[in-house]
Structure formats: structure tokens, C-alpha cells
Motif scaffolding. Structure first.
Motif, PDB file in Angstrom:
ATOM      1  N   CYS A 152       6.708 -15.171  35.541  1.00  0.00           N
ATOM      2  CA  CYS A 152       7.657 -15.069  35.977  1.00  0.00           C
ATOM      3  C   CYS A 152       7.680 -13.237  35.715  1.00  0.00           C
ATOM      4  O   CYS A 152       7.054 -12.602  34.792  1.00  0.00           O
ATOM      5  CB  CYS A 152       8.566 -15.781  35.279  1.00  0.00           C
ATOM      6  N   LYS A 154      10.123 -11.435  35.249  1.00  0.00           N
ATOM      7  CA  LYS A 154      10.779 -10.676  33.319  1.00  0.00           C
ATOM      8  C   LYS A 154       9.864 -12.193  32.313  1.00  0.00           C
ATOM      9  O   LYS A 154      10.841 -12.305  31.223  1.00  0.00           O
ATOM     10  CB  LYS A 154      12.049 -11.311  34.009  1.00  0.00           C
ATOM     11  N   PRO A 160      15.451 -19.438  34.765  1.00  0.00           N
ATOM     12  CA  PRO A 160      16.412 -18.413  36.544  1.00  0.00           C
ATOM     13  C   PRO A 160      16.745 -17.971  36.189  1.00  0.00           C
ATOM     14  O   PRO A 160      17.409 -17.916  35.494  1.00  0.00           O
ATOM     15  CB  PRO A 160      15.786 -18.936  38.006  1.00  0.00           C
ATOM     16  N   CYS A 161      16.362 -16.415  36.449  1.00  0.00           N
ATOM     17  CA  CYS A 161      17.154 -15.054  36.545  1.00  0.00           C
ATOM     18  C   CYS A 161      17.876 -15.188  37.789  1.00  0.00           C
ATOM     19  O   CYS A 161      17.621 -16.010  38.785  1.00  0.00           O
ATOM     20  CB  CYS A 161      16.928 -14.063  36.464  1.00  0.00           C
ATOM     21  N   SER A 164      16.557 -15.551  41.669  1.00  0.00           N
ATOM     22  CA  SER A 164      15.950 -16.295  42.329  1.00  0.00           C
ATOM     23  C   SER A 164      16.673 -17.241  43.605  1.00  0.00           C
ATOM     24  O   SER A 164      17.332 -17.570  43.270  1.00  0.00           O
ATOM     25  CB  SER A 164      15.717 -17.415  41.135  1.00  0.00           C
ATOM     26  N   CYS A 169      10.930 -15.313  44.366  1.00  0.00           N
ATOM     27  CA  CYS A 169      11.187 -14.232  43.366  1.00  0.00           C
ATOM     28  C   CYS A 169      12.322 -12.735  43.977  1.00  0.00           C
ATOM     29  O   CYS A 169      11.445 -12.654  45.039  1.00  0.00           O
ATOM     30  CB  CYS A 169      10.380 -13.683  42.343  1.00  0.00           C
ATOM     31  N   GLU A 170      12.713 -12.496  42.927  1.00  0.00           N
ATOM     32  CA  GLU A 170      13.838 -11.293  43.495  1.00  0.00           C
ATOM     33  C   GLU A 170      12.514  -9.765  43.605  1.00  0.00           C
ATOM     34  O   GLU A 170      13.203  -9.168  44.784  1.00  0.00           O
ATOM     35  CB  GLU A 170      14.886 -10.641  42.410  1.00  0.00           C
ATOM     36  N   CYS A 177       9.726 -17.552  42.489  1.00  0.00           N
ATOM     37  CA  CYS A 177      10.018 -17.953  41.282  1.00  0.00           C
ATOM     38  C   CYS A 177       9.417 -19.036  40.658  1.00  0.00           C
ATOM     39  O   CYS A 177       9.427 -20.249  41.021  1.00  0.00           O
ATOM     40  CB  CYS A 177      11.234 -18.334  41.722  1.00  0.00           C
ATOM     41  N   ALA A 178       8.735 -18.557  39.224  1.00  0.00           N
ATOM     42  CA  ALA A 178       8.395 -18.914  38.577  1.00  0.00           C
ATOM     43  C   ALA A 178       8.994 -20.817  38.295  1.00  0.00           C
ATOM     44  O   ALA A 178       8.366 -22.110  37.749  1.00  0.00           O
ATOM     45  CB  ALA A 178       7.573 -18.914  37.329  1.00  0.00           C
TER      46      ALA A 178
HETATM   47  S1  SF4 Z   1      12.931 -14.695  40.363  1.00  0.00           S
HETATM   48 FE1  SF4 Z   1      12.742 -15.930  38.978  1.00  0.00          FE
HETATM   49  S2  SF4 Z   1      10.117 -16.013  39.275  1.00  0.00           S
HETATM   50 FE2  SF4 Z   1      11.233 -14.401  39.458  1.00  0.00          FE
HETATM   51  S3  SF4 Z   1      12.409 -12.740  37.720  1.00  0.00           S
HETATM   52 FE3  SF4 Z   1      13.254 -14.176  38.222  1.00  0.00          FE
HETATM   53  S4  SF4 Z   1      13.229 -15.776  37.310  1.00  0.00           S
HETATM   54 FE4  SF4 Z   1      11.601 -15.055  36.902  1.00  0.00          FE
END
Ligand code: SF4
Ligand code: SF4
Lengths: 222, 116
Positions: A152, A154, A160-161, A164, A169-170, A177-178
Motif C-alpha cells: 500500500c 500509504k 483503503p484510502c 482506491s 491504487c491512486e 490497491c493492496a
Molecule cells: S489506493 Fe489502495 S494501495 Fe493505494 S494508497 Fe490507497 S489504500 Fe493504499
């Protein structure tokens, strides 16, 4: 394994410009598997360096040796009798090997011949991806065996943030996205209850934040 | 069929072009070859599926290295033809030999001769 990538030859040539007797030192472990610093790569680099030196009219001796490992003294000892012939070593091992070689041979400069990248896996030949950052307190038991520290962007621990999107992942649409992976995996394991549990604050003192780390095992020490 | 091709090429036979490794190409240059061409079967026609594709990648790797040490990547070249195409073989090696003649001798060999 530790994944490394080749360094541009021009960069290595730059390090070696004042040296006349050079040992190109490979390692039989991780860097052999990721095709950056094994016996084959030693041969290729040494041949390129010899040709370059000859073309420039420089009398340079370049030898090739590949050790079983460069992160263990017993293997590094194998060059003890010959090291004095050389005024430089280019180590194609990971950064650990480069440093450990230098520690054993104080008066010989040891240059890195690869860029050490991460701990990862071979997805297929020519594609290696990161899996672990050695945080020192493994939490994979609660994340469906997918590491949010390494995977991830972050390093989030509780879902997730907001960035996602469609499983990506953004930071980059090509990066999974982990947390999407974690949720999918927990679902498949019928363990989504793990996802509901709040992950407590992680103790980062065992990660890089606590400075250089060591593992002490008195039970196996001699 | 008697075909003429340049007498100054040295043929190294391999069971499949996939056997040609990067280090073989580099060693040839190190020993003074002015050029190295790998002649492989047509793409899609490899008896071992992808030997010729691997050979192409290795020629490309060799080109990259030769460029970075100032010897000239164009001295390594890849050609694809079928085993029955004798005239094409003669044509390719003639073309290649002409090209290498234009490039001049391998600088490593020149330096070696000068030192001797
Ligand atoms: S999109 Fe997923 S992998 Fe990427 S920073 Fe956000 S939570 Fe982490
Ligand atoms: S949680 Fe820590 S030790 Fe476990 S895989 Fe991730 S980085 Fe490695």
C-alpha cells in the motif's frame, strides 16, 4: 529474495577509471535468480570492461569470481589469498554483499555493480515485484497474507484510502490497491471479520524508524 | 547450387540460435571479431518454439553493451531466414560483411595490435 537491477556500464566504468587490477565479484544467490549479479552477469560485465579498457589503450587486468554468497564470512574468505592482487572490487551482490565484502577487506575499494531494489518475488522471468519491507513485526496473519506495509503506497492498516478505484491504487492505474487485494482475499477465505477488527497502532521501532536493526539469537550463537 | 559468399566470415554452428548467449557474442568481439551476425530461423518457425526470439533479445543486449563501451552496436546483427534459403544466406552475409567493412575494424582489435 532480494531483487537487484543492473547498473549502467558507463556508471561502473566511471568508478573504475583509476584502477588497474579489478575483480568482478558475483554472488550465487538472489542476484543470480534476478539475473543481475550471478556468474553470467559477471562474465558479461567483465568482458565489456576489458573491451572498453583495451579500446581506450589502458592496460587493465579484470578477473571474474562468483562466490556462493557475499553476506557470509566463510565464503568471502575464499578470496582472502587473492585479494591483494586487486586494487578494486566491483561487487555484483546486493548492497549487503558489497558492504560485507568491504568490511572483510579494509584496504580494497569495493564498488556496487548493481542497484539493490527490494525484497520481492519472481512473477515471471524478467518481472520481479515487491512483497516485504522487513518491518520487523509481521502482521500478515490479519491481512489475508497480503502486506499493506510493502504494497500500500500509504502503508494504511485499516482499509483503503479514498483513492482506491476499480481495484487500482491512486498512485498509478497499473498498481493494484493492496487493500482491495486484502479484502478480496479475506472474502475468499471467509474471514471478512478480520477486516472489521481495528488494527492497533503499529510499533515502528522495529522498522527503519528505530535505526539500524539486528537480530540476536543467543540460543544459536557459538 | 554453388553460391559465393565472402571468405572472411567464420561460421560457428549451433544447434539452435537460442544457444547463442550474450557472452558468446561479447567474447567474439573481445577476441577481435569485427562483426557478429546471428542467422536464425524465421520467427514463428523455431523447432524449439522461441530460440530465435531469445537470440534476437541477446543480440539487442549485445548492441546495447557495445554502444555503451563505444564499439558500436551495429557490429552485432540479427538475420532471420529459413534453412533452405541458400541464396538468401549468401545475400545476408554479403550485406553484413559490406556493412562491417564500412564501419572499419573492431577498435578492440586495433588497440590490441597496436600494443603488440
Ligand atoms: S489506493 Fe489502495 S494501495 Fe493505494 S494508497 Fe490507497 S489504500 Fe493504499
Ligand atoms: S508486515 Fe512487515 S514483515 Fe510482514 S510482509 Fe509486511 S513488511 Fe514484511
Amino acid at each position: 529474495m532480494i531483487v537487484a537491477d543492473r547498473k549502467p556500464i558507463e556508471e561502473i566504468i566511471g568508478y573504475l577509471k583509476d584502477h588497474k587490477n579489478i575483480l568482478v565479484l558475483g554472488c550465487n544467490e538472489c542476484v543470480t535468480v534476478c539475473e543481475a549479479g550471478g556468474k553470467k552477469e559477471v562474465g558479461v560485465l567483465a568482458s565489456a570492461l576489458r573491451m572498453h579498457a583495451k579500446k581506450e589503450g589502458n592496460e587493465v587486468k579484470i578477473d571474474e569470481v562468483t562466490l556462493e554468497r557475499q553476506c557470509d564470512r566463510e565464503y568471502l574468505d575464499e578470496i582472502r589469498d587473492s585479494i591483494d592482487q586487486y586494487d578494486a572490487v566491483v561487487s555484483l551482490a546486493c548492497g549487503v554483499g558489497v558492504q560485507f565484502t568491504a568490511e572483510q577487506y579494509h584496504s580494497t575499494p569495493v564498488y556496487p555493480g548493481v542497484n539493490t531494489c527490494f525484497m520481492g518475488a519472481t512473477e515471471k522471468r524478467g518481472l520481479w515485484t515487491e512483497r516485504c519491507q522487513g518491518c520487523g513485526q509481521c502482521i500478515l496473519a490479519t491481512t489475508g497474507s497480503i502486506c499493506p506495509v510493502a504494497r500500500c503506497a500509504k502503508r494504511l492498516f485499516n482499509g483503503p484510502c479514498g483513492g482506491s478505484t476499480d481495484g487500482k491504487c491512486e498512485i498509478n492505474a497499473e498498481v493494484d490497491c493492496a487493500w482491495q487485494l486484502i479484502i478480496d482475499r479475506l472474502k475468499a477465505l471467509d474471514r471478512l471479520d478480520e477486516y472489521e477488527k481495528l488494527c492497533p497502532l503499529k510499533d515502528w521501532s522495529t522498522d527503519r524508524a528505530g535505526g539500524p536493526r539486528k537480530v540476536v539469537r543467543e540460543d544459536v550463537q557459538q | 547450387m554453388r553460391l559465393q559468399y565472402p571468405p572472411n566470415i567464420r561460421i560457428v554452428r549451433v544447434p539452435c540460435s537460442g544457444k547463442v548467449d550474450l557472452i558468446h557474442i561479447l567474447h567474439a568481439f573481445e577476441k577481435g571479431a569485427d562483426g557478429v551476425c546471428v542467422l536464425a530461423c524465421l520467427e514463428g518457425d523455431c523447432h524449439f518454439n522461441n530460440g530465435n526470439l531469445m537470440a534476437r533479445r541477446r543480440v539487442e543486449q549485445a548492441q546495447e553493451i557495445l554502444n555503451s563501451i563505444g564499439i558500436g552496436g551495429e557490429r552485432a546483427q540479427m538475420y532471420n531466414l529459413s534453412a533452405s534459403e541458400g541464396p538468401r544466406f549468401a545475400q545476408y552475409v554479403t550485406e553484413f560483411t559490406e556493412k562491417i567493412k564500412d564501419l572499419g575494424p573492431n577498435p578492440v582489435k586495433l588497440a590490441k595490435n597496436k600494443a603488440a
